[in-house]
Design an enzyme around this catalytic site. Structure first.
Site, PDB file in Angstrom:
ATOM      1  CD  GLN A 124      -2.547   1.099   2.744  1.00 30.06           C
ATOM      2  OE1 GLN A 124      -2.128   0.385   3.666  1.00 30.06           O
ATOM      3  NE2 GLN A 124      -3.608   1.858   2.882  1.00 30.06           N
ATOM      4  CB  SER A 127       2.734   6.608   4.472  1.00 29.36           C
ATOM      5  OG  SER A 127       1.636   6.170   5.211  1.00 29.36           O
ATOM      6  CB  SER A 159       3.667  -3.168   5.351  1.00 28.49           C
ATOM      7  OG  SER A 159       3.641  -2.262   6.401  1.00 28.49           O
ATOM      8  CD  GLU A 243      -5.409   0.650   7.001  1.00 23.89           C
ATOM      9  OE1 GLU A 243      -5.753   1.678   6.397  1.00 23.89           O
ATOM     10  OE2 GLU A 243      -4.233   0.406   7.292  1.00 23.89           O
TER      11      GLU A 243
HETATM   12  C1  FAD Z   1       4.208  -1.001  11.318  1.00 24.30           C
HETATM   13  C2  FAD Z   1       3.733   0.045  10.336  1.00 24.30           C
HETATM   14  C3  FAD Z   1       3.327  -0.341   9.075  1.00 24.30           C
HETATM   15  C4  FAD Z   1       2.886   0.619   8.153  1.00 24.30           C
HETATM   16  N1  FAD Z   1       2.533   0.189   6.894  1.00 24.30           N
HETATM   17  C5  FAD Z   1       2.160   1.110   5.964  1.00 24.30           C
HETATM   18  C6  FAD Z   1       1.885   0.707   4.620  1.00 24.30           C
HETATM   19  O1  FAD Z   1       1.973  -0.472   4.281  1.00 24.30           O
HETATM   20  N2  FAD Z   1       1.558   1.631   3.711  1.00 24.30           N
HETATM   21  C7  FAD Z   1       1.449   2.958   4.040  1.00 24.30           C
HETATM   22  O2  FAD Z   1       1.109   3.749   3.159  1.00 24.30           O
HETATM   23  N3  FAD Z   1       1.723   3.388   5.305  1.00 24.30           N
HETATM   24  C8  FAD Z   1       2.074   2.487   6.262  1.00 24.30           C
HETATM   25  N4  FAD Z   1       2.378   2.888   7.549  1.00 24.30           N
HETATM   26  C9  FAD Z   1       2.401   4.317   7.820  1.00 24.30           C
HETATM   27  C10 FAD Z   1       1.338   4.818   8.726  1.00 24.30           C
HETATM   28  O3  FAD Z   1       0.087   4.736   8.120  1.00 24.30           O
HETATM   29  C11 FAD Z   1       1.778   6.242   9.062  1.00 24.30           C
HETATM   30  O4  FAD Z   1       2.938   6.131   9.863  1.00 24.30           O
HETATM   31  C12 FAD Z   1       0.717   7.005   9.771  1.00 24.30           C
HETATM   32  O5  FAD Z   1      -0.315   7.282   8.881  1.00 24.30           O
HETATM   33  C13 FAD Z   1       1.259   8.301  10.390  1.00 24.30           C
HETATM   34  O6  FAD Z   1       1.945   9.065   9.465  1.00 24.30           O
HETATM   35  P1  FAD Z   1       3.410   9.651   9.777  1.00 24.30           P
HETATM   36  O7  FAD Z   1       4.234   8.534  10.321  1.00 24.30           O
HETATM   37  O8  FAD Z   1       3.901  10.352   8.544  1.00 24.30           O
HETATM   38  O9  FAD Z   1       3.190  10.696  10.942  1.00 24.30           O
HETATM   39  P2  FAD Z   1       2.629  12.190  10.850  1.00 24.30           P
HETATM   40  O10 FAD Z   1       1.365  12.211  10.039  1.00 24.30           O
HETATM   41  O11 FAD Z   1       3.736  13.091  10.454  1.00 24.30           O
HETATM   42  O12 FAD Z   1       2.252  12.405  12.347  1.00 24.30           O
HETATM   43  C14 FAD Z   1       3.215  12.667  13.362  1.00 24.30           C
HETATM   44  C15 FAD Z   1       2.471  12.808  14.685  1.00 24.30           C
HETATM   45  O13 FAD Z   1       1.559  13.907  14.622  1.00 24.30           O
HETATM   46  C16 FAD Z   1       0.241  13.465  14.894  1.00 24.30           C
HETATM   47  N5  FAD Z   1      -0.719  14.175  14.037  1.00 24.30           N
HETATM   48  C17 FAD Z   1      -0.636  14.347  12.679  1.00 24.30           C
HETATM   49  N6  FAD Z   1      -1.724  15.013  12.230  1.00 24.30           N
HETATM   50  C18 FAD Z   1      -2.510  15.252  13.327  1.00 24.30           C
HETATM   51  C19 FAD Z   1      -3.773  15.875  13.516  1.00 24.30           C
HETATM   52  N7  FAD Z   1      -4.463  16.389  12.506  1.00 24.30           N
HETATM   53  N8  FAD Z   1      -4.270  15.906  14.799  1.00 24.30           N
HETATM   54  C20 FAD Z   1      -3.575  15.391  15.847  1.00 24.30           C
HETATM   55  N9  FAD Z   1      -2.371  14.792  15.721  1.00 24.30           N
HETATM   56  C21 FAD Z   1      -1.864  14.711  14.480  1.00 24.30           C
HETATM   57  C22 FAD Z   1       0.229  11.987  14.542  1.00 24.30           C
HETATM   58  O14 FAD Z   1      -0.810  11.300  15.176  1.00 24.30           O
HETATM   59  C23 FAD Z   1       1.618  11.579  15.022  1.00 24.30           C
HETATM   60  O15 FAD Z   1       1.638  11.352  16.396  1.00 24.30           O
HETATM   61  C24 FAD Z   1       2.827   1.976   8.505  1.00 24.30           C
HETATM   62  C25 FAD Z   1       3.239   2.374   9.791  1.00 24.30           C
HETATM   63  C26 FAD Z   1       3.688   1.428  10.693  1.00 24.30           C
HETATM   64  C27 FAD Z   1       4.118   1.886  12.055  1.00 24.30           C
END
Ligand code: FAD
Length: 380
Positions: A124, A127, A159, A243
């Site tokens: 997927q 991100s 992933s 999801e």
């Molecule tokens: C084990 C694992 C597997 C994953 N697999 C996939 C995958 O296969 N494909 C894929 O596309 N993604 C995947 N992800 C990514 C995951 O979906 C993202 O990490 C997640 O959406 C958060 O995005 P970010 O890490 O860029 O954090 P950010 O969006 O930058 O957020 C950083 C922090 O700010 C907070 N924050 C952000 N916006 C807001 C808001 N509006 N209000 C309050 N707080 C906020 C977040 O909650 C977080 O604590 C995976 C993540 C993990 C840990």
């Protein structure tokens, strides 16, 4: 909410239990990710051959046409049997159901059968480094070139990308669209081509479940646009709505099993009479039960109103929070024994850190609950 199964549901569960009695995935390979992947893929093949891979898929697409409740029963029984999730959860739960809604006949014919058989698996590509939670902020570009699209950009946390043949890719096709939700397109990207580079990211557990994905001149034919050019936001929402389908039932059973294991550990250490330990175990017991009932409540909401309510956000948040508390309590109870490399608790303790990020962060889920359940003002 009716928590009793009707005759058809009981018969479905019994048939499934009988199947699990005569089929099993074999011993879990540890410390070898490729072998672990093959183990889960072989297990999916067994499930597929038995007609259990896409239980919730309609029969016309090779599924079993199970009702939502039967699908929940499937995931509960899978967890109860101690079996792993099939390797291509992303194909079975996300890509397949999205293609069923938005895919062309040719896409469905080409792509759905190989998901069920685990011949080709999916990742997927949503991100991005600066747009994880804010999917509409994606910057990866797809530019039209004849009857193809040329893709440039970077995805992250992808992933299973190292094993995937296909990627559900959201890319920007119209950078001049007035709103960020517009001008996005949903593609099926062939991962096996020049211009697609997968770089594993090392996790705190030592594994590399996810990867960075670099796209430099990767090509996608027009035939692999899903749901029309510029319609990517809507198609991606279909993927996201799927999801958590069914997974809550698997996860709550697993949580119950982990809790039972922890209670045994506490008993073996003579700690069940310790009031602090007893209170924490009691609290976890209640949480796991509430999680189970909330998952069923979500099911009832879909059956009644035809669409998921906010329960999906609640169960994801409750599950990650409860799992993190459970592994922390395990570390408190077992002390150093929980931390030695061979202890399954050491792995769980480290892996659980990602629970509150993957599949929607706790902060975002709390926003959803605040806005849609409590009716609080929108944040932005
Ligand atoms: C084990 C694992 C597997 C994953 N697999 C996939 C995958 O296969 N494909 C894929 O596309 N993604 C995947 N992800 C990514 C995951 O979906 C993202 O990490 C997640 O959406 C958060 O995005 P970010 O890490 O860029 O954090 P950010 O969006 O930058 O957020 C950083 C922090 O700010 C907070 N924050 C952000 N916006 C807001 C808001 N509006 N209000 C309050 N707080 C906020 C977040 O909650 C977080 O604590 C995976 C993540 C993990 C840990």
């Amino acid at each position: 909410m009716d928590l009793t199964f009707n005759d058809a549901e009981t018969a479905f569960r019994d048939e499934l239990r009988a199947w699990f009695d005569s089929h099993e995935p074999g011993p879990e390979p540890r410390h070898d990710e490729d072998a672990h992947w093959r183990w889960r893929r072989d297990w999916q093949r067994q499930l597929g051959a038995g007609g259990w891979a896409g239980v919730h898929w309609p029969q016309e697409y090779g599924g079993r046409g199970a009702t939502l409740t039967q699908s929940a029963i499937f995931f509960e029984e899978l967890g109860r049997a101690g079996a792993p999730l099939p390797a291509d959860v992303l194909g079975l739960l996300l890509a397949g159901p999205t293609l069923m809604v938005w895919g062309t006949d040719a896409q469905k014919e080409r792509l759905l059968p190989t998901i069920l058989s685990a011949e080709e698996t999916w990742c997927q590509g949503f991100s991005e480094p600066d747009a994880g939670s804010d999917l509409a902020a994606v910057k990866t570009r797809a530019v039209k070139d004849g009857d193809e699209w040329v893709v440039t950009g970077q995805k992250v946390w992808t992933s299973g990308a190292q094993y995937a043949k296909w990627c559900m890719l959201v890319a920007r096709t119209d950078p001049d669209a007035p709103k960020k939700h517009q001008g996005l397109t949903y593609f099926v990207l062939d991962m096996e081509q020049e211009g697609v580079q997968v770089r594993p990211l090392r996790q705190i557990t030592g594994e590399s479940e996810f990867n960075e994905l670099f796209l430099e001149g990767a090509r996608i034919s027009d035939d692999n646009v899903v749901g029309g050019v510029g319609n990517g936001w809507k198609v991606a929402l279909t993927t996201l709505m799927n999801e958590r389908a069914g997974l809550a039932f698997f996860l709550q059973v697993r949580l119950r099993q982990q809790l039972d294991k922890l209670i045994d550990e506490a008993a073996a250490r003579g700690l069940l009479d310790d009031p602090v330990v007893a209170e924490k175990l009691g609290d976890l017991h209640v949480r796991v039960e509430v999680l189970r009932l909330t998952a069923y409540r979500g099911l009832t909401a879909i059956e009644k109103y035809g669409q998921p309510g906010p329960e999906g956000s609640l169960t994801k948040w409750m599950w990650s929070d409860t799992n993190q508390q459970l592994v922390q309590l395990a570390a408190d109870i077992l002390g150093a024994d929980a931390l030695v490399a061979d202890s399954p608790w050491a792995y769980e303790l480290l892996r659980a850190r990602g629970n509150s990020i993957e599949g929607g962060t706790t902060e975002i889920l709390k926003n959803i609950v605040a806005e849609r359940v409590l009716g609080l003002p929108r944040m932005r």
